[in-house]
Design a protein around this motif. Structure first.
Motif, PDB file in Angstrom:
ATOM      1  N   PHE A 460       0.860  -1.190   0.000  1.00  0.00           N
ATOM      2  CA  PHE A 460       0.000   0.000   0.000  1.00  0.00           C
ATOM      3  C   PHE A 460       0.892   1.234   0.000  1.00  0.00           C
ATOM      4  O   PHE A 460       1.835   1.335   0.803  1.00  0.00           O
ATOM      5  CB  PHE A 460      -0.912   0.006   1.224  1.00  0.00           C
ATOM      6  CG  PHE A 460      -1.738   1.249   1.359  1.00  0.00           C
ATOM      7  CD1 PHE A 460      -2.936   1.375   0.687  1.00  0.00           C
ATOM      8  CD2 PHE A 460      -1.312   2.302   2.158  1.00  0.00           C
ATOM      9  CE1 PHE A 460      -3.703   2.524   0.807  1.00  0.00           C
ATOM     10  CE2 PHE A 460      -2.077   3.443   2.286  1.00  0.00           C
ATOM     11  CZ  PHE A 460      -3.270   3.562   1.614  1.00  0.00           C
ATOM     12  N   THR A 461       0.609   2.163  -0.938  1.00  0.00           N
ATOM     13  CA  THR A 461       1.382   3.401  -1.035  1.00  0.00           C
ATOM     14  C   THR A 461       0.412   4.564  -1.244  1.00  0.00           C
ATOM     15  O   THR A 461      -0.497   4.478  -2.084  1.00  0.00           O
ATOM     16  CB  THR A 461       2.373   3.347  -2.211  1.00  0.00           C
ATOM     17  OG1 THR A 461       3.248   2.237  -2.033  1.00  0.00           O
ATOM     18  CG2 THR A 461       3.195   4.623  -2.274  1.00  0.00           C
ATOM     19  N   ARG A 462       0.623   5.650  -0.471  1.00  0.00           N
ATOM     20  CA  ARG A 462      -0.196   6.857  -0.636  1.00  0.00           C
ATOM     21  C   ARG A 462       0.731   8.071  -0.599  1.00  0.00           C
ATOM     22  O   ARG A 462       1.567   8.184   0.313  1.00  0.00           O
ATOM     23  CB  ARG A 462      -1.252   6.962   0.443  1.00  0.00           C
ATOM     24  CG  ARG A 462      -2.049   8.271   0.403  1.00  0.00           C
ATOM     25  CD  ARG A 462      -3.095   8.322   1.480  1.00  0.00           C
ATOM     26  NE  ARG A 462      -4.169   7.354   1.215  1.00  0.00           N
ATOM     27  CZ  ARG A 462      -5.147   7.088   2.090  1.00  0.00           C
ATOM     28  NH1 ARG A 462      -5.156   7.676   3.274  1.00  0.00           N
ATOM     29  NH2 ARG A 462      -6.081   6.209   1.779  1.00  0.00           N
ATOM     30  N   ASN A 696       6.705   6.213   6.700  1.00  0.00           N
ATOM     31  CA  ASN A 696       5.982   7.465   6.508  1.00  0.00           C
ATOM     32  C   ASN A 696       7.015   8.571   6.286  1.00  0.00           C
ATOM     33  O   ASN A 696       7.922   8.756   7.110  1.00  0.00           O
ATOM     34  CB  ASN A 696       5.110   7.808   7.712  1.00  0.00           C
ATOM     35  CG  ASN A 696       3.935   6.852   7.860  1.00  0.00           C
ATOM     36  OD1 ASN A 696       3.229   6.609   6.902  1.00  0.00           O
ATOM     37  ND2 ASN A 696       3.751   6.310   9.057  1.00  0.00           N
ATOM     38  N   THR A 697       6.888   9.320   5.184  1.00  0.00           N
ATOM     39  CA  THR A 697       7.831  10.387   4.842  1.00  0.00           C
ATOM     40  C   THR A 697       7.054  11.692   4.648  1.00  0.00           C
ATOM     41  O   THR A 697       6.038  11.705   3.928  1.00  0.00           O
ATOM     42  CB  THR A 697       8.601  10.043   3.565  1.00  0.00           C
ATOM     43  OG1 THR A 697       9.263   8.783   3.739  1.00  0.00           O
ATOM     44  CG2 THR A 697       9.640  11.109   3.263  1.00  0.00           C
ATOM     45  N   VAL A 698       7.539  12.775   5.301  1.00  0.00           N
ATOM     46  CA  VAL A 698       6.914  14.100   5.187  1.00  0.00           C
ATOM     47  C   VAL A 698       7.989  15.106   4.781  1.00  0.00           C
ATOM     48  O   VAL A 698       9.026  15.217   5.456  1.00  0.00           O
ATOM     49  CB  VAL A 698       6.243  14.538   6.497  1.00  0.00           C
ATOM     50  CG1 VAL A 698       5.636  15.940   6.346  1.00  0.00           C
ATOM     51  CG2 VAL A 698       5.172  13.533   6.905  1.00  0.00           C
ATOM     52  N   GLN A 716       4.672  17.771   1.540  1.00  0.00           N
ATOM     53  CA  GLN A 716       4.482  16.549   0.730  1.00  0.00           C
ATOM     54  C   GLN A 716       4.552  15.347   1.660  1.00  0.00           C
ATOM     55  O   GLN A 716       5.490  15.220   2.454  1.00  0.00           O
ATOM     56  CB  GLN A 716       5.569  16.440  -0.341  1.00  0.00           C
ATOM     57  CG  GLN A 716       5.436  15.199  -1.224  1.00  0.00           C
ATOM     58  CD  GLN A 716       6.696  14.919  -2.013  1.00  0.00           C
ATOM     59  OE1 GLN A 716       7.704  14.561  -1.419  1.00  0.00           O
ATOM     60  NE2 GLN A 716       6.646  15.145  -3.306  1.00  0.00           N
ATOM     61  N   THR A 717       3.561  14.426   1.592  1.00  0.00           N
ATOM     62  CA  THR A 717       3.521  13.241   2.461  1.00  0.00           C
ATOM     63  C   THR A 717       3.522  11.977   1.608  1.00  0.00           C
ATOM     64  O   THR A 717       2.925  11.934   0.525  1.00  0.00           O
ATOM     65  CB  THR A 717       2.264  13.242   3.346  1.00  0.00           C
ATOM     66  OG1 THR A 717       1.111  13.212   2.508  1.00  0.00           O
ATOM     67  CG2 THR A 717       2.235  14.469   4.239  1.00  0.00           C
ATOM     68  N   SER A 718       4.190  10.946   2.127  1.00  0.00           N
ATOM     69  CA  SER A 718       4.266   9.638   1.452  1.00  0.00           C
ATOM     70  C   SER A 718       4.224   8.543   2.509  1.00  0.00           C
ATOM     71  O   SER A 718       4.984   8.594   3.484  1.00  0.00           O
ATOM     72  CB  SER A 718       5.547   9.535   0.628  1.00  0.00           C
ATOM     73  OG  SER A 718       5.668   8.253   0.057  1.00  0.00           O
TER      74      SER A 718
END
Length: 740
Positions: A460-462, A696-698, A716-718
């Protein structure tokens, strides 16, 4: 012994009218171990009634209304499967008893006033009939016989009786024992399809559990399965053949009294009270005999006296006390007890053993051929001749002990081509080896092992991103355009176009004013170049591969606002199922694998220490990337299965550069080695491995990205989630090849 048994059996037979006399009895040994026994009568031979026994193997021929006039009533044959022939008469009947070394088929035929009993060698099925000399009548006319009915019943002694009824008399039946089964062959007898079935007779409470009948080549075969210790017997009368399976009666051990095994003795006799002073030992034994209703025989060497004071003790315990006090022992046979000093009993047993050994030494040697069906003759021959564990541990006590299951004069060899044992020994040992081989030479059960290797993956990637910018521009009085947008930005062309339009409009306005004031035409001035300041996007946080975006722009005469929101969401699910399965025999390892060999090149012994592709000697090597199942099943006595398992699933992950040149494959390995005990047909999950990865990357503009709500425009969030799970299922099944 055979003659005595035959007399006892004949005594129970009804009287019959005498119709003839048996004048002579002879035999002839034929090639292949076959024997013809000829019975000479004074007229036409009577119709015989024949039945067989399995332990000991015998053939009995009953002749109604026949007397004996023989000079010799016993013939020692010792050829093939035939040991001897004995004739006895009682109650107006004659019985011919043929003692066998092993079970053998037979046929009968009439030749004038002779009745000929042809006995096979014991290595095959029923013996084929053949007429010799004058035209003769073959009694067992089985070519036109059919099995009419099969029935089962329980007699009053708890034995199971299988009753086979034929369409006529004279059926040729061959019965032998195979382990815990009795096998009955009906030569040249047809079996109707409705009788080819399996009868479950567990509910009758007999040693018999099932009766299975099926057609075979040239006849039919019946397999009678039994449990526990049992004694088989069979007899034939007219159109009926009866097989009786009786529970084996426990033989009462005859031995010296004493706690030989070390277990605490248990006394169950009626309780007695004795209070005697110096009573003779013989008198005390007489009192025990009166209470126990046993016959006690005391040896002449039993004497002396004993003082007893026993209150309310079992009589068998009182007897044990007297034995210990006077160093006596006993041997029991039924309800008769022989009491003697222990040394005398030991001498008696030793003399019996010596007598038995002398009898074995004097017994004639016979040769027997035992075909092996499921094992190897060489392996069984080695088992028959190896030392026992007890003798091996003690270094070997005697020559007989070192002979294994053979007598001191016995020998065994084998033929690999026909897988046959060749045994030469005395008849008793031959029978024992026959029984042992029947137990050992059995088909090995097979096991089907099914496995499933399941690899499940979830991902799952968002991602969320934004681009935001504000641009402003103006034209100064000298006509120069001042803008905050970069000429390379996405909005530069639009801004320059607007600025140029504004400049043209301003020039037109000036020309119009000049024409109004002067009445002439104003000169066309040259526009100065635009002055552009660095600018464009104020916030530039886009995502790599947006699945969708939302854009908003506001354009004015001297400004431009531009906003773009981007989003992407990716979900993935995959499942890999591998199902290796294999069939193997009990306690035999099996391996099944599928995959590929990946080759790679390495370089060695580079001259002068050179490094790089092509330096030194190139060597091609291979790595196996396989799906493999390796298993060894063991079937336990209670019908469960113990598995020793090695399951492996490899995958090629990629290649790694080799410093010396070439690439080396990188392998993902999944493997489990274990042992597990399962029920037949049970499925178990041997194990599993679960890998879970979360990230989680911001990326944001400091301070502005933390503003609630509005901060989403400045960051930007990932988010990435992945899960890999490995499960291994195994199901063993015992393959049953019996007829259902």
């Amino acid at each position: 012994m055979a003659a005595l048994l035959a007399v006892l059996l004949l005594a129970a037979l009804p009287m019959g009218a005498q119709a003839g006399t048996l004048k002579d009895m002879s035999y002839q040994a034929l090639p292949g171990g076959k024997v013809d026994i000829t019975l000479q009568f004074d007229g036409a031979p009577p119709q015989p009634r024949i039945f067989t026994t399995d332990n000991p193997p015998r053939i009995a021929v009953d002749l109604d209304g026949t007397a004996l006039e023989l000079a010799k009533r016993r013939l020692d044959v010792g050829s093939g499967a035939t040991s001897s022939v004995t004739a006895v008469a009682a109650g107006g009947r004659t019985r011919i008893v043929v003692d066998l070394f092993q079970h053998a088929g037979y046929t009968t035929r009439v030749d004038g006033d002779k009745l000929i009993l042809a006995i096979g060698s014991g290595n095959g099925g029923a013996l084929a009939s053949s007429a010799v000399g004058n035209p003769s009548k073959v009694l067992p006319n089985t070519h036109s016989l059919a099995i009419a009915n099969i029935d089962f019943q329980r007699n009053k002694d708890g034995a199971g009786q299988v009753i086979i009824r034929f369409s006529g008399a004279g059926a040729n039946v061959d019965m032998h024992r195979s382990g815990d089964h009795m096998v009955v062959d009906f030569a040249n007898a047809t079996l109707p399809s409705k009788l080819a079935q399996r009868l479950d007779v567990n509910d009758f409470a007999t040693p018999v559990t099932s009766v299975t009948t099926r057609p075979v080549a040239n006849g039919a075969r019946m397999e009678i399965a039994a449990r526990g210790a049992f004694e088989p017997s069979a007899y034939q009368s007219g159109d009926e053949y009866v097989v009786e399976i009786a529970p084996k009666q426990a033989q009462k051990a005859a031995g010296v009294i004493g706690n030989v095994t070390g277990a605490e003795p248990k006394y169950t006799g009626a309780r007695v009270t004795f209070n005697f002073q110096d009573i003779p030992t013989r008198s005390a034994l007489q009192l025990i005999a009166d209470v126990s209703n046993l016959n006690i025989v005391a040896s002449d060497s039993v004497g002396g006296s004993v003082t007893l004071r026993l209150v309310n003790v079992p009589w068998d315990q009182a007897l044990a006390v007297i034995m210990r006090a006077k160093s006596l022992g006993m041997q029991r046979d039924g309800n008769v007890i022989w009491v003697a000093p222990q040394t005398e009993l030991a001498s008696y047993e030793r003399a019996k053993a010596e007598t038995r050994m002398q009898a074995e030494e004097a017994a004639p040697l016979v040769t027997d051929y035992i075909p092996i069906s499921y094992g190897k003759a060489s392996t069984i021959a080695q088992l028959l001749t190896q030392k026992s564990l007890q003798n091996t541990a003690s270094g070997g006590a005697s020559a007989n002990a070192n002979r294994g299951f053979l007598s001191s004069r016995g020998s065994v060899t084998f033929d690999n081509r026909t897988n046959t044992l060749i045994v030469s020994d005395i008849p008793q040992k031959i029978r024992e080896i026959r029984a042992l081989v029947a137990v050992l030479d059995r088909p090995v059960k097979q096991v089907l092992i099914e496995s499933r290797i399941v690899i499940a993956s979830n991902s799952f990637t968002r991602e969320l991103g934004a681009q935001f910018g504000a641009s402003g521009f103006m034209t100064n009085p000298s006509g120069q355009l001042i803008s905050t947008s970069d000429s390379t930005s996405d909005n530069s062309s639009l801004i320059n176009s607007i600025a140029a339009q504004n400049a043209v409009t301003a020039q037109n306005n000036l020309n119009q004013q000049y024409a109004t004031q002067t009445g002439g035409t104003a000169p066309q001035p040259t526009l100065p170049p635009a002055i552009t300041f660095p600018g464009g996007l104020n916030v530039n946080l886009p995502i790599t591969s947006p699945a969708g975006s939302f854009g908003l722009a506001i354009l004015g005469s001297n400004y431009l606002l531009n906003l773009e929101l981007q989003a992407a969401q990716t979900e993935g699910k995959s499942e890999t199922i591998s199902s290796p399965r294999v069939i193997t025999a009990n306690q035999q390892m099996a391996t099944i694998k599928q995959g590929q060999e990946v080759g790679y090149v390495t370089y060695q012994n580079a001259p002068g220490g050179a490094v790089g592709a092509g330096a030194g000697t190139a060597t091609v090597q291979f790595k196996n990337i396989v799906l493999q199942l390796q298993v060894t099943p063991t079937i336990t006595a209670d019908g469960r299965i113990y598995l020793e398992l090695d399951v492996k699933k490899d995958d090629l992950a990629g290649f790694i550069n080799n410093p010396g040149g070439g690439q080396v494959p990188e392998i993902d390995t999944r493997q489990i080695q274990t042992g597990v005990l399962l029920d037949n047909g049970q499925t178990v999950v041997l194990g599993g491995i679960t890998d879970v990865t979360k990230s989680n990357t911001v990326t944001k503009v400091p301070l502005l990205g933390d503003i609630p709500g509005l901060g989403a425009l400045f960051r930007q969030t990932s988010r990435n989630n992945s899960k890999d799970e490995l499960l291994i299922f195994v199901t063993p099944r015992i393959l049953d090849d019996s007829l259902k």
